[in-house]
Design a protein around this motif. Structure first.
Motif: not given
Length: 124
Positions: A48-54, A57, A71, A75
């Motif tokens: 997910t975009t959220e996991l990729r961005q996490w 960072h 995680r 998914e």
């Protein structure tokens, strides 16, 4: 037996690649559809975009990488349809999972490959 390879989308296509599947959610920069020589773009199987961005960072340590892998596995467990599509292609012919990340050691395509192979090993 499954034959799954993992390769950066920026590497030249090869006849040995078999069925080429892009497993990124976002189209890779600087690559035309013709250059990509894709057979399938399975964007729904990407993290997910959220996991990729996490992950992007974080400083990727062994601990952070383990958290990401868990995680992403979670998914994938919830993403049966995309996993089934990938497994059906794996059963038909050799495949190459393509990704655009610079880090060749820490990328979701390698996690995905391991996940699919583990599922295959558990089948009767």
């Amino acid at each position: 037996m499954l034959k799954i390879a993992v390769k950066r989308i920026y590497d030249a296509p090869s006849p040995n690649d078999g069925f080429r599947i892009l497993v990124d959610r976002i189209w890779p920069r600087g690559v035309s559809k013709q250059e990509a020589a894709l057979d399938l773009w399975l964007k729904d199987i990407a993290p997910t975009t959220e996991l990729r961005q996490w992950l992007h960072h974080q400083t990727v340590s062994a601990e952070v990488w383990q958290v990401f892998k868990q995680r992403y596995h979670d998914e994938l467990q919830s993403n049966g349809q995309a996993v089934e599509v990938l497994q059906s292609h794996c059963a038909e012919h050799p495949i190459t999972l393509l990704y655009s990340a610079r880090d060749t050691a820490h990328n979701h395509a390698q996690v995905l490959k391991d996940y699919i192979e583990e599922r295959q090993d558990r089948r009767p």
